[in-house]
Write a protein that holds these residues in place. Sequence first.
Motif, PDB file in Angstrom:
ATOM      1  N   VAL A 132       0.836  -1.192   0.000  1.00  0.00           N
ATOM      2  CA  VAL A 132       0.000   0.000   0.000  1.00  0.00           C
ATOM      3  C   VAL A 132       0.877   1.250   0.000  1.00  0.00           C
ATOM      4  O   VAL A 132       1.826   1.357   0.798  1.00  0.00           O
ATOM      5  CB  VAL A 132      -0.930   0.002   1.231  1.00  0.00           C
ATOM      6  CG1 VAL A 132      -1.713   1.301   1.321  1.00  0.00           C
ATOM      7  CG2 VAL A 132      -1.872  -1.188   1.175  1.00  0.00           C
ATOM      8  N   ALA A 133       0.568   2.177  -0.904  1.00  0.00           N
ATOM      9  CA  ALA A 133       1.294   3.452  -0.918  1.00  0.00           C
ATOM     10  C   ALA A 133       1.011   4.214   0.372  1.00  0.00           C
ATOM     11  O   ALA A 133      -0.105   4.204   0.890  1.00  0.00           O
ATOM     12  CB  ALA A 133       0.860   4.273  -2.129  1.00  0.00           C
ATOM     13  N   ASN A 134       2.019   4.849   0.896  1.00  0.00           N
ATOM     14  CA  ASN A 134       1.897   5.634   2.132  1.00  0.00           C
ATOM     15  C   ASN A 134       1.437   4.784   3.312  1.00  0.00           C
ATOM     16  O   ASN A 134       0.713   5.246   4.197  1.00  0.00           O
ATOM     17  CB  ASN A 134       0.923   6.808   1.941  1.00  0.00           C
ATOM     18  CG  ASN A 134       1.352   7.751   0.843  1.00  0.00           C
ATOM     19  OD1 ASN A 134       2.539   8.092   0.736  1.00  0.00           O
ATOM     20  ND2 ASN A 134       0.405   8.173   0.017  1.00  0.00           N
ATOM     21  N   ALA A 135       1.844   3.514   3.303  1.00  0.00           N
ATOM     22  CA  ALA A 135       1.520   2.636   4.429  1.00  0.00           C
ATOM     23  C   ALA A 135       2.244   3.109   5.686  1.00  0.00           C
ATOM     24  O   ALA A 135       3.301   3.754   5.599  1.00  0.00           O
ATOM     25  CB  ALA A 135       1.922   1.208   4.102  1.00  0.00           C
ATOM     26  N   PRO A 136       1.703   2.811   6.865  1.00  0.00           N
ATOM     27  CA  PRO A 136       2.366   3.231   8.096  1.00  0.00           C
ATOM     28  C   PRO A 136       3.696   2.525   8.294  1.00  0.00           C
ATOM     29  O   PRO A 136       3.908   1.410   7.788  1.00  0.00           O
ATOM     30  CB  PRO A 136       1.364   2.835   9.184  1.00  0.00           C
ATOM     31  CG  PRO A 136       0.585   1.721   8.580  1.00  0.00           C
ATOM     32  CD  PRO A 136       0.466   2.048   7.129  1.00  0.00           C
ATOM     33  N   THR A 137       4.589   3.167   9.009  1.00  0.00           N
ATOM     34  CA  THR A 137       5.860   2.535   9.365  1.00  0.00           C
ATOM     35  C   THR A 137       5.595   1.454  10.405  1.00  0.00           C
ATOM     36  O   THR A 137       4.904   1.692  11.405  1.00  0.00           O
ATOM     37  CB  THR A 137       6.838   3.573   9.940  1.00  0.00           C
ATOM     38  OG1 THR A 137       7.054   4.593   8.959  1.00  0.00           O
ATOM     39  CG2 THR A 137       8.154   2.921  10.315  1.00  0.00           C
ATOM     40  N   VAL A 138       6.137   0.271  10.176  1.00  0.00           N
ATOM     41  CA  VAL A 138       5.870  -0.867  11.050  1.00  0.00           C
ATOM     42  C   VAL A 138       7.039  -1.068  12.014  1.00  0.00           C
ATOM     43  O   VAL A 138       8.164  -1.333  11.576  1.00  0.00           O
ATOM     44  CB  VAL A 138       5.650  -2.154  10.232  1.00  0.00           C
ATOM     45  CG1 VAL A 138       5.391  -3.325  11.159  1.00  0.00           C
ATOM     46  CG2 VAL A 138       4.493  -1.974   9.261  1.00  0.00           C
ATOM     47  N   PRO A 139       6.801  -0.955  13.324  1.00  0.00           N
ATOM     48  CA  PRO A 139       7.867  -1.268  14.276  1.00  0.00           C
ATOM     49  C   PRO A 139       8.271  -2.738  14.169  1.00  0.00           C
ATOM     50  O   PRO A 139       7.450  -3.592  13.856  1.00  0.00           O
ATOM     51  CB  PRO A 139       7.219  -0.970  15.642  1.00  0.00           C
ATOM     52  CG  PRO A 139       6.034  -0.118  15.340  1.00  0.00           C
ATOM     53  CD  PRO A 139       5.562  -0.535  13.987  1.00  0.00           C
ATOM     54  N   ARG A 140       9.528  -3.018  14.425  1.00  0.00           N
ATOM     55  CA  ARG A 140       9.989  -4.403  14.397  1.00  0.00           C
ATOM     56  C   ARG A 140       9.606  -5.104  15.696  1.00  0.00           C
ATOM     57  O   ARG A 140       9.427  -4.493  16.736  1.00  0.00           O
ATOM     58  CB  ARG A 140      11.503  -4.474  14.204  1.00  0.00           C
ATOM     59  CG  ARG A 140      12.012  -4.481  12.756  1.00  0.00           C
ATOM     60  CD  ARG A 140      11.136  -3.750  11.813  1.00  0.00           C
ATOM     61  NE  ARG A 140      11.622  -3.781  10.430  1.00  0.00           N
ATOM     62  CZ  ARG A 140      11.059  -3.114   9.450  1.00  0.00           C
ATOM     63  NH1 ARG A 140      10.000  -2.362   9.693  1.00  0.00           N
ATOM     64  NH2 ARG A 140      11.525  -3.188   8.222  1.00  0.00           N
ATOM     65  N   GLY A 141       9.474  -6.439  15.595  1.00  0.00           N
ATOM     66  CA  GLY A 141       9.241  -7.247  16.784  1.00  0.00           C
ATOM     67  C   GLY A 141       7.811  -7.291  17.273  1.00  0.00           C
ATOM     68  O   GLY A 141       7.578  -7.506  18.468  1.00  0.00           O
TER      69      GLY A 141
END
Length: 313
Positions: free
Chosen positions: A11-20
């Motif tokens: 998805v364009a402009n998807a949220p940043t996903v934290p690791r873990g």
Amino acid sequence: MPFSGEIHERVANAPTVPRGLPLVVLLTGFTDAGSAVAGLIEHLRETASPRPIAVFENDLLLDYRARRPIISFDQDHLTEFRPARLELSLATDALGQPFLLLAGYEPDFAWNAFAETVLDLAAEFEVVGLNWVHSIAMPVPHTRPIGTTVSGNRRDLAVAHSVWRPRTQVPATAGHLLEFRFVESGHRAVGFVLLVPHYLAETENPDAVIAAADKLMSATGLVLLLDTVQERREDYLARVDEQVAGNDELQQMVHNLERRYDAYMAGRNPDDESYDEGGFNERDLPSADELAAELERYLASRPSGDDDKPGRG
């Protein structure tokens, strides 16, 4: 012939996903007794603010003729086309804790490619484990807690939550394949199978939705808002109890299921006739399908207290 082609789109402009983060998987498909999975998907889409990261391609994964999309018709024209959805999203629980949610239909095609894609996404986001749930119909009473069978490599959860541990072969789901591949690749994975009363399996059972959420919370540490589901549960069970109280055959069935359930949980042989109070003979009752149909008709005919959502109850 090996599958080739991209089965998902980022998805364009998807949220940043934290690791873990934990990965929660909810797939509707082969079995969903009590609409446990479908109900929890709907609830999380309303309460967990999921923001899509990747959308899976219906044209490659979905059999449209088996699970047709919904089209809206307004007198003389079509107003809306609602295709099925299978998405990986970033969601948040009641405390603001983020988690990854893979929710929607179970793919009809390209299971291996689907599992490989999910594993690749899990590796990219460094998920801490796979957690999934589905439900099956079992001859258990609605007056007892919904039990579970636990699979995967989380032995702590199996010891704490698994009440039935069969040795058997069953038709697989895409969730089973995901769990198998995750364990095979060294990831933590746990699957919960909810054992839903067979005579309520075809109804939308809020008790099953709550049980599904409870198991996922125990596996992930997430806190999910369930107040609205709890309200529907109380109304739903009250209507079931009212119907059972007015039908001798239903009362006998529930009584026998309670006796067998309690004997099994106490470590006794549930088929031992010495524990049969009143000499009840299960063969004298209508079939489970007949009783379920009667309950469904009754529940559908009563106001559910949630009239804005057709199909409830």
